[in-house]
Design a protein around this motif. Structure first.
Motif, short mmCIF file in Angstrom:
data_model
loop_
_atom_site.label_atom_id
_atom_site.label_comp_id
_atom_site.label_asym_id
_atom_site.label_seq_id
_atom_site.Cartn_x
_atom_site.Cartn_y
_atom_site.Cartn_z
N UNK A 59 0.85 -1.19 0.00
CA UNK A 59 0.00 0.00 0.00
C UNK A 59 0.89 1.24 0.00
N UNK A 60 1.03 1.89 -1.15
CA UNK A 60 1.92 3.05 -1.26
C UNK A 60 1.19 4.36 -1.00
N UNK A 61 -0.12 4.33 -1.01
CA UNK A 61 -0.90 5.55 -0.82
C UNK A 61 -1.66 5.88 -2.09
N UNK A 62 -2.70 6.68 -1.91
CA UNK A 62 -3.56 7.02 -3.04
C UNK A 62 -2.81 7.77 -4.14
N UNK A 63 -1.98 8.71 -3.76
CA UNK A 63 -1.30 9.54 -4.76
C UNK A 63 -0.25 8.73 -5.51
N UNK A 64 0.52 7.89 -4.80
CA UNK A 64 1.52 7.05 -5.46
C UNK A 64 0.85 6.04 -6.38
N UNK A 65 -0.29 5.50 -5.96
CA UNK A 65 -1.03 4.57 -6.82
C UNK A 65 -1.56 5.28 -8.06
N UNK A 66 -2.00 6.52 -7.90
CA UNK A 66 -2.46 7.29 -9.06
C UNK A 66 -1.30 7.60 -10.00
N UNK A 67 -0.14 7.90 -9.43
CA UNK A 67 1.04 8.14 -10.27
C UNK A 67 1.41 6.89 -11.06
N UNK A 68 1.35 5.73 -10.42
CA UNK A 68 1.64 4.47 -11.11
C UNK A 68 0.63 4.22 -12.21
N UNK A 69 -0.62 4.54 -11.97
CA UNK A 69 -1.66 4.35 -13.00
C UNK A 69 -1.41 5.27 -14.19
N UNK A 70 -0.99 6.51 -13.93
CA UNK A 70 -0.71 7.44 -15.02
C UNK A 70 0.51 6.99 -15.81
N UNK B 37 1.53 3.91 -16.12
CA UNK B 37 1.11 2.73 -16.87
C UNK B 37 0.34 3.13 -18.13
N UNK B 38 -0.52 4.14 -18.01
CA UNK B 38 -1.28 4.60 -19.17
C UNK B 38 -0.34 5.17 -20.24
N UNK B 39 0.67 5.91 -19.79
CA UNK B 39 1.64 6.47 -20.75
C UNK B 39 2.44 5.35 -21.42
N UNK B 40 2.85 4.36 -20.64
CA UNK B 40 3.59 3.24 -21.21
C UNK B 40 2.73 2.44 -22.19
N UNK B 41 1.47 2.25 -21.86
CA UNK B 41 0.57 1.49 -22.73
C UNK B 41 0.37 2.19 -24.08
N UNK C 142 2.77 -4.46 -25.36
CA UNK C 142 3.13 -5.06 -24.07
C UNK C 142 1.89 -5.51 -23.32
N UNK C 143 1.98 -6.66 -22.64
CA UNK C 143 0.85 -7.11 -21.81
C UNK C 143 0.63 -6.16 -20.63
N UNK C 144 -0.61 -6.08 -20.19
CA UNK C 144 -0.97 -5.18 -19.09
C UNK C 144 -0.17 -5.45 -17.82
N UNK C 145 0.05 -6.72 -17.48
CA UNK C 145 0.75 -7.00 -16.23
C UNK C 145 2.20 -6.50 -16.28
N UNK D 240 1.95 -2.60 -15.85
CA UNK D 240 1.70 -2.26 -14.44
C UNK D 240 2.94 -2.47 -13.59
N UNK D 241 3.64 -3.55 -13.83
CA UNK D 241 4.86 -3.85 -13.08
C UNK D 241 5.93 -2.79 -13.32
N UNK D 242 6.11 -2.39 -14.56
CA UNK D 242 7.11 -1.37 -14.90
C UNK D 242 6.75 -0.03 -14.26
N UNK D 243 5.47 0.34 -14.30
CA UNK D 243 5.04 1.61 -13.71
C UNK D 243 5.25 1.61 -12.20
N UNK D 244 4.88 0.52 -11.54
CA UNK D 244 5.08 0.44 -10.09
C UNK D 244 6.57 0.48 -9.73
#
Length: 69
Positions: free
Chosen positions: A4-15, A17-21, A27-30, A33-37
């Motif tokens: 649990x990194x926090x809401x803001x860190x999780x949102x940063x990882x999601x953003x 991941x979206x940029x990488x996608x 690339x597969x989604x998993x 997500x792994x690269x973004x985290x």
């Protein structure tokens, strides 16, 4: 990243991941997500603070106590 990194860190990882996608559509989604985290974890380990103003965060519903008469 921790479990649990926090809401803001999780949102940063999601953003991230979206940029990488969008840049690497094959690339597969998993993997994305792994690269973004991992990027977020690297930033935190090197001293970056991932934060946002409190006003930018959505309020969570709070349990309200009822008046007892």
């Amino acid at each position: 990243m921790t479990a649990r990194a926090g809401y803001v860190a999780e949102a940063a990882a999601a953003q991230l991941a979206a940029a990488l996608a969008s840049r690497f559509p094959g690339l597969p989604d998993h993997e994305i997500q792994s690269a973004a985290r991992a990027q977020v974890a690297d930033l935190r380990e090197t001293g970056w603070r991932i934060s946002a103003p409190v006003s930018a965060l959505a309020d969570r519903p709070r349990a309200r106590k009822t008046d007892r008469a």
